[in-house]
Design a protein around this motif. Structure first.
Motif, PDB file in Angstrom:
ATOM      1  N   SER A 128       0.836  -1.203   0.000  1.00  0.00           N
ATOM      2  CA  SER A 128       0.000   0.000   0.000  1.00  0.00           C
ATOM      3  C   SER A 128       0.867   1.247   0.000  1.00  0.00           C
ATOM      4  O   SER A 128       0.574   2.234  -0.691  1.00  0.00           O
ATOM      5  CB  SER A 128      -0.931   0.003   1.218  1.00  0.00           C
ATOM      6  OG  SER A 128      -1.884  -1.042   1.122  1.00  0.00           O
ATOM      7  N   THR A 132       1.077   3.926  -3.152  1.00  0.00           N
ATOM      8  CA  THR A 132       0.819   5.346  -2.895  1.00  0.00           C
ATOM      9  C   THR A 132       2.001   6.206  -3.339  1.00  0.00           C
ATOM     10  O   THR A 132       1.825   7.322  -3.835  1.00  0.00           O
ATOM     11  CB  THR A 132       0.531   5.565  -1.395  1.00  0.00           C
ATOM     12  OG1 THR A 132      -0.562   4.721  -1.006  1.00  0.00           O
ATOM     13  CG2 THR A 132       0.165   7.001  -1.106  1.00  0.00           C
ATOM     14  N   LYS A 140      -4.227   4.047  -5.476  1.00  0.00           N
ATOM     15  CA  LYS A 140      -3.890   4.666  -4.204  1.00  0.00           C
ATOM     16  C   LYS A 140      -4.872   4.142  -3.176  1.00  0.00           C
ATOM     17  O   LYS A 140      -6.008   4.610  -3.096  1.00  0.00           O
ATOM     18  CB  LYS A 140      -3.975   6.195  -4.282  1.00  0.00           C
ATOM     19  CG  LYS A 140      -3.541   6.889  -3.004  1.00  0.00           C
ATOM     20  CD  LYS A 140      -3.646   8.403  -3.127  1.00  0.00           C
ATOM     21  CE  LYS A 140      -3.227   9.073  -1.818  1.00  0.00           C
ATOM     22  NZ  LYS A 140      -3.342  10.545  -1.904  1.00  0.00           N
ATOM     23  N   THR A 219      -3.609   7.995   5.049  1.00  0.00           N
ATOM     24  CA  THR A 219      -4.401   6.827   4.645  1.00  0.00           C
ATOM     25  C   THR A 219      -5.033   6.199   5.889  1.00  0.00           C
ATOM     26  O   THR A 219      -4.427   6.178   6.961  1.00  0.00           O
ATOM     27  CB  THR A 219      -3.500   5.795   3.938  1.00  0.00           C
ATOM     28  OG1 THR A 219      -2.902   6.404   2.795  1.00  0.00           O
ATOM     29  CG2 THR A 219      -4.307   4.580   3.488  1.00  0.00           C
TER      30      THR A 219
END
Length: 298
Positions: A128, A132, A140, A219
């Motif tokens: 992740s 990103t 994303k 996030t």
């Protein structure tokens, strides 16, 4: 006669509804994943299994697809396993596979969520962050979660050393012996050289290295764990400071102190059971499925 006709009509309606539901859900099986996709897809959930756990194994332990589909969420169970960290080349290969998964199945990349159990949770965090950082893949993740995952590999190395020396049980000692061999071959001894652990681990507490989470500051992040001290002591001979729960707590506190604005540590009690009914807090079952999907759609 009228009652029979009404009964037949009701059965026909039920039957036709089942057919429509089946037609609206597409199942795609490939070498890399099993995907359940509703005709209207608002989000996608990508799941990594624990070390050695394939797509079928994840689905057995965490059968969330039916509930997800009812909420217009696609679910992808991955066959990617037997990793506890990712080399740079492996990150690029995995990112390309996920890009193909999303693009070829017309899935919403902007509302993708990635999670995993144990080592799979570490992979979810690492990939992740990589996705990103690299917008060329078009993915994303909106959120990422780890379920009782080992996030500090240097700490895990030392825990394995302790377990082998203590030799509490054949199972505990065997797992730790394998882990030591794996780390020594791949990363070496952290007491001799910590930099490989800083490069590949999600987090190294002793040097406060969290570069592999740097891109996830804004996030949504969740850590799940069930810190059943009695179970771990009786079955594996370890104390709280050696449990994944302890290191997830340290990581969550560290990230919050550094300004990460959406980090949650979710601890449970008495929820950890395997699909066969055996008690084990290191299990998918500690994740509340309804709550997870609500978190995704929030």
């Amino acid at each position: 006669m009228e009652r029979i006709s009404k009964t037949l009509l009701l059965l026909c309606l039920i039957f036709s509804t089942c057919i429509v539901t089946a037609q609206e859900t597409e199942t795609i099986n490939t070498e890399n994943y099993t995907l359940y996709k509703p005709s209207k897809t608002d989000a996608v959930l990508v799941l990594f299994g624990g070390f050695g756990e394939n797509a079928a194994g994840i689905e057995t332990e965490f059968p969330i697809s039916e509930l997800s589909i009812s909420k217009n969420i696609a679910v992808a169970y991955l066959n990617f396993n037997r990793k506890i960290f990712l080399q740079d080349k492996e990150k690029a290969q995995l990112a390309a596979m996920l890009q193909e998964l999303m693009a070829s199945n017309d899935l919403p990349m902007s509302t993708s969520y990635i999670g995993g159990l144990s080592s799979g949770g570490a992979l979810a965090l690492l990939i992740s962050n990589y996705l990103t950082e690299n917008p060329e893949y078009g993915i994303k993740p909106a959120g990422v979660f780890a379920v009782d995952s080992p996030v500090d590999l240097a700490a895990l190395y030392r825990i394995a050393e302790s377990n082998v020396a203590r030799n509490f049980s054949p199972t505990a000692a065997g797992e730790s012996s394998f882990m030591l061999q794996y780390f020594n071959a791949q990363l070496g001894d952290p007491d001799e050289e910590i930099k490989p652990y800083e490069k590949y681990s999600v987090f190294v507490y002793e040097t406060e290295k969290s570069e592999n989470l740097k891109a996830l500051e804004h996030t949504k992040i969740r850590f799940y764990t069930e810190p059943d001290k009695t179970w771990w002591k009786e079955n594996m001979g370890i104390d709280y400071e050696q449990m994944n729960a302890f290191h997830l707590q340290r990581l969550s506190e560290f990230l919050i102190s550094k300004g990460y604005d959406n980090v949650e540590l979710i601890t449970t009690e008495g929820k950890g059971y395997r699909a066969d009914g055996s008690r084990n807090p290191h299990s998918w079952s500690i994740v509340d499925q309804d709550n997870l999907l609500e978190w995704m759609l929030d």
